[in-house]
Design an enzyme around this catalytic site. Structure first.
Site, PDB file in Angstrom:
ATOM      1  N   LYS A  99       0.892  -1.123  -0.125  1.00 30.83           N
ATOM      2  CA  LYS A  99      -0.033  -0.140  -0.078  1.00 30.83           C
ATOM      3  C   LYS A  99       0.849   1.079   0.038  1.00 30.83           C
ATOM      4  CE  LYS A  99      -4.459  -1.552   1.222  1.00 30.83           C
ATOM      5  NZ  LYS A  99      -5.758  -1.391   1.717  1.00 30.83           N
ATOM      6  N   LYS A 110      -6.302  -7.409  -7.632  1.00 30.06           N
ATOM      7  CA  LYS A 110      -7.565  -7.492  -7.095  1.00 30.06           C
ATOM      8  C   LYS A 110      -8.502  -6.596  -7.437  1.00 30.06           C
ATOM      9  CE  LYS A 110      -7.416  -6.226  -2.320  1.00 30.06           C
ATOM     10  NZ  LYS A 110      -8.362  -6.314  -1.282  1.00 30.06           N
ATOM     11  N   LYS A 163     -12.138  -1.309  -4.013  1.00 28.50           N
ATOM     12  CA  LYS A 163     -13.082  -0.208  -3.979  1.00 28.50           C
ATOM     13  C   LYS A 163     -12.396   1.227  -4.131  1.00 28.50           C
ATOM     14  CE  LYS A 163     -13.968  -1.162   0.719  1.00 28.50           C
ATOM     15  NZ  LYS A 163     -12.892  -1.138   1.396  1.00 28.50           N
TER      16      LYS A 163
END
Ligand code: AQP
Length: 341
Positions: free
Chosen positions: A118, A203, A206
């Site tokens: 991240k 993946k 959102k």
């Protein structure tokens, strides 16, 4: 023995199909499951404190939190049986987080691969909150003395760390007694990993930049059809077997989504569509997705039309959660030697 199951989602944006097929659909099963007449106690959080660790829009957070709760209910989570709460409404999470932070070594956090993913190349600029995210997650779980946590592949390492933190606490402050149960991963046989519609190796997410990479639970029928129509595929036809699907992640992703939505195996889908053009699979997939998701979307919209009702459900959930968690937090303060009145 009753299983106490905790699972959460971050209100980082609108929930997407992966959140539904990989988690939410199974949450409903867990809520409804009973073994020998004993049902599970399920706790489902909208973890808004986690949602701010990688940059967030203050104007969108409150609504995203409500929408997350609305999605839980619309998918079948029953607030009278399961706990539905916003993490920031239960201040015990943040308090336990601090106490656990002081007994968690930096070196252990440095090994967490999700932080590396991240934070990307710019780890120096990532927030302390993103780095310490797994400690807050440990606090979320241990605060409720959860016995089971449904986890996907990407969260397994964090759950291991939670078990490690629980062991350190038990050793240091509970004389080796199991004050905090070591939470077990709850592997759902049917959980599906849904990949991006634009890149089958990533993946579905959102907060990914491209809205075309995902199906949002709020998308209407036209939007769902448009997104599947534009979904990336390859030059071949629909594979008829795993061997034919080897190295073709986008094709296998569409097949996987179809299988998950229709509660069947991928091979059954390949038997039906194998050898045909992708357009046939895409059209059938759009119809299936609309049929399965539109009742959820409609219910979500109804719930979001009555914000006061959602807020009341979250308030009641937070009150129940506080009743459950305050005694644990009091114990922890006492065991760590704090002066308590
Ligand atoms: N693509 C996916 N396939 C299967 N399961 C998925 N989950 C998320 N994406 C997929 C599951 O949904 C739950 C919610 O996770 P989260 O909100 O804590 O964050 P996440 O896993 O990082 O989900 P997103 O959608 O990718 O959010 P952002 O973009 O904010 O990071 C988890 O149970 C997760 O396994």
């Amino acid at each position: 023995m009753t299983k106490r199951i905790l699972s959460c989602m971050q209100p980082t944006n609108r929930l997407q199909l992966g959140n539904y097929l990989g988690a939410l659909k199974n949450w409903v099963k867990l809520q409804d499951e009973a073994k020998d007449g004993v049902s599970n106690q399920c706790l489902y959080g909208a973890v808004d404190l986690h949602a701010i660790t990688n940059g967030h829009d203050p104007a969108a957070l409150a609504n995203a939190t409500r929408e997350t709760a609305a999605a839980y209910i619309a998918a079948g989570v029953d607030p009278s049986r399961s706990y539905i709460f916003a993490q920031s409404h239960v201040p015990q999470h943040a308090q336990l987080n601090w106490l656990l932070s002081s007994m968690t070594q930096m070196g252990k956090l440095e090994r967490m691969t999700q932080f590396k993913d991240k934070a990307g190349k710019n780890a120096e600029r990532a927030s302390l909150g993103l780095f310490a995210y797994p400690v807050l997650m440990a606090a979320d779980i241990l605060l409720y003395k959860a016995t089971h946590v449904p986890v996907g592949e990407d969260q397994k390492q964090h759950l291991e760390l939670t078990r490690d933190i629980a062991s350190v606490f038990n050793e240091k402050y509970a004389n080796g007694e199991e004050y905090f149960p070591l939470p077990e991963p709850y592997i759902m046989g049917t959980a599906t990993r849904v990949m991006s519609l634009r890149d089958g190796t990533q993946k579905m997410s959102k907060s990914a930049e491209s809205d075309m990479s995902r199906i949002n639970l709020t998308d209407d029928a036209d939007m769902i059809a448009k997104k599947f129509k534009k979904a990336k595929t390859d030059q071949g036809n629909v594979p008829a077997s795993d061997a034919e699907g080897e190295g073709r992640p986008e094709a296998m992703n569409l097949i996987g989504i179809y299988a998950a939505l229709s509660d069947t195996d991928m091979q059954v889908v390949m038997n039906e569509f194998g050898g045909q053009q992708f357009s046939a699979l895409k059209t059938a997939l759009s119809d299936l997705a609309v049929a399965k998701l539109s009742p959820i979307t409609t219910r979500m919209n109804e719930l979001m039309g009555d914000v006061a009702e959602i807020d009341a459900i979250l308030k009641a959930g937070a009150e129940k959660a506080q009743e459950l968690t305050q005694p644990t937090l009091d114990d922890v303060y006492r065991m760590m030697g704090f002066l308590r009145g």
